[in-house]
Design a protein around this motif. Sequence first.
Motif, PDB file in Angstrom:
ATOM      1  N   ASP A  24       0.697  -0.845  -1.832  1.00 37.79           N
ATOM      2  CA  ASP A  24      -0.198  -0.637  -2.962  1.00 37.79           C
ATOM      3  C   ASP A  24      -1.056  -1.882  -3.180  1.00 37.79           C
ATOM      4  N   ALA A  25      -1.839  -1.903  -4.240  1.00 36.65           N
ATOM      5  CA  ALA A  25      -2.773  -3.001  -4.497  1.00 36.65           C
ATOM      6  C   ALA A  25      -2.068  -4.347  -4.682  1.00 36.65           C
ATOM      7  N   GLU A  26      -0.816  -4.331  -5.134  1.00 37.43           N
ATOM      8  CA  GLU A  26      -0.057  -5.578  -5.333  1.00 37.43           C
ATOM      9  C   GLU A  26       0.734  -5.980  -4.096  1.00 37.43           C
ATOM     10  N   GLY A  27       0.658  -5.199  -3.037  1.00 37.23           N
ATOM     11  CA  GLY A  27       1.373  -5.516  -1.805  1.00 37.23           C
ATOM     12  C   GLY A  27       2.767  -4.932  -1.721  1.00 37.23           C
ATOM     13  N   ALA A  28       3.150  -4.101  -2.717  1.00 34.11           N
ATOM     14  CA  ALA A  28       4.466  -3.458  -2.668  1.00 34.11           C
ATOM     15  C   ALA A  28       4.470  -2.404  -1.563  1.00 34.11           C
ATOM     16  N   ALA A  29       5.582  -2.313  -0.850  1.00 35.52           N
ATOM     17  CA  ALA A  29       5.714  -1.387   0.280  1.00 35.52           C
ATOM     18  C   ALA A  29       6.581  -0.196  -0.099  1.00 35.52           C
ATOM     19  N   LEU A  30       6.162   0.985   0.336  1.00 34.04           N
ATOM     20  CA  LEU A  30       6.931   2.211   0.128  1.00 34.04           C
ATOM     21  C   LEU A  30       7.974   2.326   1.236  1.00 34.04           C
ATOM     22  N   LEU A  31       9.252   2.384   0.846  1.00 35.89           N
ATOM     23  CA  LEU A  31      10.343   2.484   1.819  1.00 35.89           C
ATOM     24  C   LEU A  31      11.299   3.601   1.437  1.00 35.89           C
ATOM     25  N   PHE A  32      11.962   4.151   2.457  1.00 37.95           N
ATOM     26  CA  PHE A  32      12.956   5.198   2.279  1.00 37.95           C
ATOM     27  C   PHE A  32      14.324   4.667   2.677  1.00 37.95           C
ATOM     28  N   TRP A 130      13.927   6.748  -2.258  1.00 38.53           N
ATOM     29  CA  TRP A 130      12.753   5.988  -1.863  1.00 38.53           C
ATOM     30  C   TRP A 130      12.369   5.103  -3.035  1.00 38.53           C
ATOM     31  N   ARG A 131      11.599   4.048  -2.738  1.00 38.67           N
ATOM     32  CA  ARG A 131      11.086   3.186  -3.807  1.00 38.67           C
ATOM     33  C   ARG A 131      10.015   2.265  -3.253  1.00 38.67           C
ATOM     34  N   TRP A 132       9.252   1.679  -4.156  1.00 39.80           N
ATOM     35  CA  TRP A 132       8.254   0.669  -3.818  1.00 39.80           C
ATOM     36  C   TRP A 132       8.896  -0.697  -3.979  1.00 39.80           C
ATOM     37  N   PHE A 133       8.811  -1.534  -2.955  1.00 44.00           N
ATOM     38  CA  PHE A 133       9.369  -2.882  -2.965  1.00 44.00           C
ATOM     39  C   PHE A 133       8.237  -3.904  -3.030  1.00 44.00           C
ATOM     40  N   ALA A 134       8.233  -4.742  -4.055  1.00 45.60           N
ATOM     41  CA  ALA A 134       7.342  -5.902  -4.047  1.00 45.60           C
ATOM     42  C   ALA A 134       7.797  -6.802  -2.904  1.00 45.60           C
TER      43      ALA A 134
END
Length: 158
Positions: A24-32, A130-134
Amino acid sequence: MGGAADAAVPAGTVILKSRVLVTDAEGAALLFFTRADAPANPTRWLTPGGHLEPGETHAEAAVRELFEETGLVVSEAELGDPVWAHDFVGEPAEGIRRSYHEEWYRLRTERFEPVDTNWTDDERVDVEQWRWFAPSELAATTDAVEPAGLAALVARLA
């Protein structure tokens, strides 16, 4: 295809996969958080992606897998060129080792909620969450992450 299907591939054959690092715009990555093929291996966090179908390019597989696993529709042009390649030996079934080659793409997008509408039966069993990780959260997690250098890759591409 995974697990038993990969184990049935003749030894010496390189199994091809594509992965997409969605940030996303802050660099967080979508992971499962996904169960590994071999029961002895840990459940781990990984990016959307998977095997190439017969006749598919890496880019085509990345677009397809991203849609199947998240519901997100993108074009090959939106993904652009691969940002990283990863060669490794994995264990698709206990005691069986196979060689893999992954091409990694990166997609920056607004944060969204993935949908499971197009998941396979195996994904419905294997994907636990799943979640977004900074980037800092990914670097600090004690959970298994695949590949091991994923936090550094996310930080480098952020």
